[in-house]
Design an enzyme around this catalytic site. Structure first.
Site, PDB file in Angstrom:
ATOM      1  N   ASN A   9       1.311   3.133  -5.029  1.00 46.62           N
ATOM      2  CA  ASN A   9       1.371   2.732  -3.618  1.00 46.62           C
ATOM      3  C   ASN A   9       2.158   1.447  -3.374  1.00 46.62           C
ATOM      4  O   ASN A   9       2.801   1.287  -2.347  1.00 46.62           O
ATOM      5  CB  ASN A   9      -0.043   2.613  -3.025  1.00 46.62           C
ATOM      6  CG  ASN A   9      -0.881   1.551  -3.703  1.00 46.62           C
ATOM      7  OD1 ASN A   9      -0.796   1.344  -4.909  1.00 46.62           O
ATOM      8  ND2 ASN A   9      -1.714   0.873  -2.929  1.00 46.62           N
TER       9      ASN A   9
ATOM     10  N   GLU B 105      -8.082  -3.981  -9.875  1.00 48.53           N
ATOM     11  CA  GLU B 105      -8.058  -3.923  -8.418  1.00 48.53           C
ATOM     12  C   GLU B 105      -8.270  -2.462  -8.054  1.00 48.53           C
ATOM     13  O   GLU B 105      -7.434  -1.616  -8.358  1.00 48.53           O
ATOM     14  CB  GLU B 105      -6.729  -4.432  -7.860  1.00 48.53           C
ATOM     15  CG  GLU B 105      -6.699  -4.442  -6.347  1.00 48.53           C
ATOM     16  CD  GLU B 105      -5.376  -4.913  -5.785  1.00 48.53           C
ATOM     17  OE1 GLU B 105      -5.267  -4.972  -4.547  1.00 48.53           O
ATOM     18  OE2 GLU B 105      -4.456  -5.204  -6.555  1.00 48.53           O
TER      19      GLU B 105
ATOM     20  N   CYS C  50      -5.220  -0.587  -0.752  1.00 51.14           N
ATOM     21  CA  CYS C  50      -6.636  -0.735  -1.074  1.00 51.14           C
ATOM     22  C   CYS C  50      -7.333  -1.759  -0.193  1.00 51.14           C
ATOM     23  O   CYS C  50      -8.564  -1.786  -0.128  1.00 51.14           O
ATOM     24  CB  CYS C  50      -6.818  -1.086  -2.545  1.00 51.14           C
ATOM     25  SG  CYS C  50      -6.125  -2.666  -3.005  1.00 51.14           S
TER      26      CYS C  50
END
Length: 403
Positions: free
Chosen positions: A163, A259, A293
């Protein structure tokens, strides 16, 4: 290795060959091939790294570890500054490759590039001070002294996602390299060329061969092999896979940083400036088509400003421009893949079927590109709906009236 017209527009055959050469692979295990989200066309293939190739990558990294750790901090800092300047000078090429592989709007790609530049300069400017040895008071004052020394860990395994393939492939690696470690990087197969491009800039800035090597392959196959060989692991990805990585690191008693996913909330208080808050909500919910995220997927709005805020939020969302193609002009780009489009569609369709109301968007847009989905706002979302507690990872946000 022929490229499709869109890939040819962005990457020359010479550039493809150069980046392909950065993958540690014997070519025994076939190839991976990404897809350009803007039009669904295939990207040039890249060789897969098998277990022997990954052993080679780690042997190379370990062979260079001691020499790199002995390299003066000032030299490492200058390297990062040269890297910064190269990325900035070649920013148009880097942004083109990011857009080609991810389908994101150029503004979202520019955020990535800016983060790489800022991070490189930050570590270059602060690394020497942070990593310098420190004198501390000894256990017996005047008779003993204590000195804190910072030693490299060894070989750091970095597993990065699709991403944000530019910044997440390199910024954690920059920290490891500045601290004297060597790195084995495993990017996502969909965005390998972005990662290879930024790695190439680091080598052209003067990084010695062997300090940063790249391996390629499906995450469920190559990821565990990297985790099982590294002295430290940095993983960015889903919470489910993060648990697996943490368990493997725990078995080996090595440290890791992660993460992972989220279902983030924005809280709108009654004393806000409505237009400004609505603008913040749009940027926080739909940047990178919501594939982030830390994207806001829920907005809790005080009842005193609910109606006014929602009107402003919907108006701004309806005004967002969606477009396919490399270059400026779009506010929102494509989702990364058919799989991601199916996930977003499932979440919205399930919510609507159970009574949620669509205030904006709510539709796939194949007329723009194969994986486009409109920025979507839903209300009347209840606990039974999938998207109430499950991360959508797309351009979908639900609003809630609260007091």
């Amino acid at each position: 290795m022929a490229a499709t017209p869109l890939a040819e527009e962005v990457m020359s055959d010479d550039l493809v060959r150069l980046l392909r050469s950065r993958v540690t692979s014997s070519g025994r295990s076939g190839q991976t091939q990404g897809v350009a989200p803007f039009d669904g066309s295939p990207l040039p293939p890249l060789p897969v790294s098998d277990a022997e190739d990954i052993d080679v990558a780690f042997r190379i990294a370990r062979r260079h570890a001691a020499t790199w750790e002995a390299t003066p901090l000032a030299h490492r800092a200058r390297l990062l500054l040269r890297f910064h300047d190269l990325v900035y000078q070649r920013r148009a090429q880097g942004l083109d490759i990011v857009q080609l592989e991810t389908g994101k709007a150029r503004a979202s790609a520019a955020e990535e590039l800016a983060d790489v530049l800022i991070t490189a300069r930050y570590y270059a400017r602060t690394g020497e001070r942070v990593l310098a040895s420190e004198r501390r008071r000894g256990a017996i004052p005047l008779l003993t002294t204590t000195r804190v020394q910072h030693h490299a860990i060894g070989v750091v395994g970095v597993i990065s996602p699709w991403n944000y393939p530019l910044t997440l492939a390199i910024t954690d690696a920059l920290a490891a390299i500045m601290a004297g470690n060597t790195v084995v990087l495993k990017p996502d197969i969909q965005t390998m060329f972005t990662a290879l491009w930024v790695v190439e800039q680091l080598h052209q800035a003067g990084l010695p061969e062997g300090v940063l090597t790249v391996v390629n392959g499906e995450g469920q196959e190559v990821g565990p092999m990297v985790t099982d060989r590294a002295d430290y692991v940095m993983f960015t990805g889903s919470t489910a896979v993060g648990r697996q990585v943490a368990a493997r690191c725990g078995e080996r008693l090595i440290s890791c940083s992660m993460e992972l996913g989220g279902k983030n909330a924005m809280i709108v208080c009654p004393d806000i400036n409505v237009d400004r808050a609505a603008g913040i909500a749009v940027a926080s919910s739909f940047s990178n088509a919501g594939q982030l995220c830390i994207s806001m997927e829920r907005v809790f709005i005080h009842t005193d400003v609910y109606d006014e805020f929602v009107r402003a939020f919907v108006r701004r969302t309806d005004g967002l421009v969606m477009a396919a193609g490399v270059g400026w002009g779009a506010d929102v780009g494509s989702l990364i893949s058919a799989r991601q489009l199916a996930r977003v569609s499932e979440h919205v369709d399930d919510a609507v079927a159970q009574g949620a109301r669509v205030l904006a968007g709510g539709r796939a847009r194949p007329d723009i590109g194969p994986y486009f989905y409109e920025p979507t706002i839903l209300e009347h979302v209840t606990d039974e709906m999938i998207l109430c507690f499950t991360e959508t990872f797309g351009p979908v946000v639900s609003v809630y009236r609260v007091d």
